[in-house]
Design a protein around this motif. Structure first.
Motif: not given
Lengths: 284, 268
Positions: A97, A99, A104-105, A108, A157, B182, B203
């Motif tokens: 995580l 953000e 917002r996370d 993403f 997410g 990510q 990120p």
């Protein structure tokens, strides 16, 4: 119908150095649509390496992976699309995580798909609701949440991208029994609702027995079997030889059978066992 | 992958050189460096080369790996060579253009300097190839321990160094994991414009910092739980013990140095 197929998938770590190690060796698989699949295997058996091939994070040393009959490494520029279609949630995903807010996370991944603002919002809210993330949390910082809530945000997410295949690497590690159950039920509900395929990597035989339809068993970098869960747990002795366990209740049933009670062989959840024992008692 | 970066470049094989006491290896490396700078004749280089080749064979490190260590200093080599070639003015002039001229002495010096630098790198990389970073810090702590008399915090420095070394692979692994995670969410890390790439670092960096701080705190707690109180009265798990072989290695190195120095006098 098969959605994901692998042919002779092999991956060698640090090839050509003293640390060389074959992590997965000649894996041939065919994964169906709309299915809840458990992935089991002892530590270091290649589970994590295998799942990282499914969304193109690792490039196989040899062999091919087909997503909907298309080789995912054929066109490298489309790899990103593959990652939206095959969602991967790593172990302890709460450490990713970053953000400022929970909303917002979760957004993403969806934002990276270049969707419109309204679509992003619907997806985030829908996923948050499905995983029981309350609306008042959405504007908080993800770092202020509890461990279980962080985990849910991280999983949301990936879920919000609505992948055709969702892979979860030990989503319940470190959760208490109540939290585990809630999490697994939510994952099952998600699978039913989205009609997607969910791969659940787990060390808990009880969890996979209760929640999955098929099991993929890895052992020493090789695919040991890929079959219906009930069929796999019938091979209790073979599993034990691999250093894996069968669900506790299946062991109990095994002992009872050896003592001469006539119980069917495909009992591996507490619920099934309860019914079978009641049935046996009634017959007496 | 980030994991493939060789760190501290330790190359674990079983050899005589690997087993030597790290303190002696450090001293021997210093003697070797002095030897390289002890004279300006090609004989000195030849003795150095013989020494490097000897140790290389004994250490069982593949030549290919050692050659790799020269690659990063290639620009420095070329730069030194050109400077020496152009600016040293001695002996017969072979070629000139405006103020630039190449002389016999220039060629001699630049070839000599390249040889010296290559040997320097090859020799000192053998130290890091054959000694694990942790042993190296232990040895440095030991060799610097006289500085404790002037209140220099030798133990604390060594402890910080070993903690840092210990956590480099851990953090690299962590970075790798975060990058993968990510990427799985569609982050673009390998491609895109410069600004996009810088943005794509956020990120990765934020979770990395968060986890580094978390680890630091956990480590501090763990150390306190084990009653860590600095270097005073602390004994070691791995005792460094010098054996006959270590003294032998020191003698051989000294011998090489003496021969190298003596040659200068003989030639003069």
């Amino acid at each position: 119908m098969a959605i994901l197929k692998t042919e002779g998938l092999t991956y060698v770590y640090s090839a050509g150095t003293p640390f060389e190690k074959t992590a997965i060796d000649n894996i041939n698989l065919c994964i169906e649509e709309n299915c809840m699949i458990g992935v089991i295997g002892h530590t270091g058996s290649g589970k994590s390496t295998l799942i990282q091939h499914f969304n193109g994070l690792l490039q196989p040393t040899s062999g091919k992976i087909y997503l909907e009959n298309r080789d995912i490494w054929e066109d490298k520029s489309k790899l990103r699309d593959v990652r939206f279609q095959v969602g991967l949630v790593f172990q302890y995903p709460e450490y990713q995580l970053f953000e400022e807010t929970v909303f917002r996370d979760i957004a993403f991944g969806v934002k990276n798909m270049n969707l419109g603002e309204s679509e992003i919002k619907t997806r985030v809210l829908e996923t948050a609701q499905m995983l029981g993330i309350e609306n008042n949390l959405l504007n908080r910082s993800p770092f202020a949440l509890s461990g279980g809530q962080k985990r849910r945000v991280a999983i949301a997410g990936v879920m919000a991208m609505r992948p055709k295949i969702l892979i979860l690497d030990e989503p319940c590690a470190g959760l208490d029994p109540k939290g585990r159950n809630l999490m697994l039920n939510q994952i099952r509900d998600y699978q039913k609702k989205s009609k997607s395929t969910v791969l659940l990597v787990s060390h808990s035989m009880e969890d996979v027995a209760e929640f999955t339809e098929k099991l993929l068993v890895m052992s020493h970098a090789k695919l040991f079997c890929y079959e219906d869960t009930s069929l796999v747990f019938r091979r209790a002795e073979e599993l034990q030889a691999l250093g894996l366990k069968v669900p506790q209740i299946a062991s109990v049933m095994q002992v009872l059978r050896k003592k001469g009670y006539h119980l069917p062989e495909d009992l591996y959840t507490v619920e099934q066992a309860k019914l079978a024992i009641l049935e046996l008692l009634r017959k007496r | 992958m980030l994991k493939d970066i060789t760190l501290g470049q330790y190359f674990p094989v079983d050899s005589m050189i690997h087993k030597l006491d790290p303190r002696f290896k450090i001293i021997n490396t210093m003697l070797f460096i002095i030897m390289l700078f002890s004279g300006n004749y090609f004989y000195n280089l030849i003795i150095g080369a013989v020494f490097v080749i000897l140790v290389q064979i004994l250490s069982k490190i593949p030549f290919k790996i050692s050659i790799k260590s020269i690659k990063p200093i290639l620009p420095i080599l070329i730069f030194t060579a050109i400077l020496n070639l152009v600016f040293i003015d001695s002996g017969e002039t072979l070629w000139h253009w405006n103020f630039l001229k190449i002389t016999e002495g220039g060629i001699y010096t630049s070839v000599f300097m390249i040889g010296r630098i290559i040997l320097l790198i090859l020799g000192s990389s053998l130290l890091t190839y054959t000694t694990s970073p942790i042993l190296l810090t232990d040895a440095i702590e030991y060799l610097l321990s006289p500085l404790k008399k002037i209140n220099f915090p030798v133990h604390e420095m060594a402890m910080m160094m070993s903690i840092a070394l210990r956590f480099i692979p851990t953090l690299l692994e962590e970075t790798d994991k975060i990058i993968s995670a990510q990427k799985a969410r569609g982050a673009m890390i390998d491609n895109g414009k410069l600004i996009d790439r810088v943005k794509a670092m956020i990120p990765i960096l934020i979770p990395l910092f968060v986890s580094a701080f978390r680890r630091a705190e956990e480590l501090a707690t763990a150390m306190e739980c084990r009653c860590y109180r600095g270097g005073e009265g602390r004994t070691r798990l791995r005792q460094l013990k010098a054996t006959g072989k270590d003294y032998c290695s020191l003698m051989i190195c000294s011998l090489f140095l003496i021969i190298s120095v003596m040659l200068n006098f003989i030639i003069n």
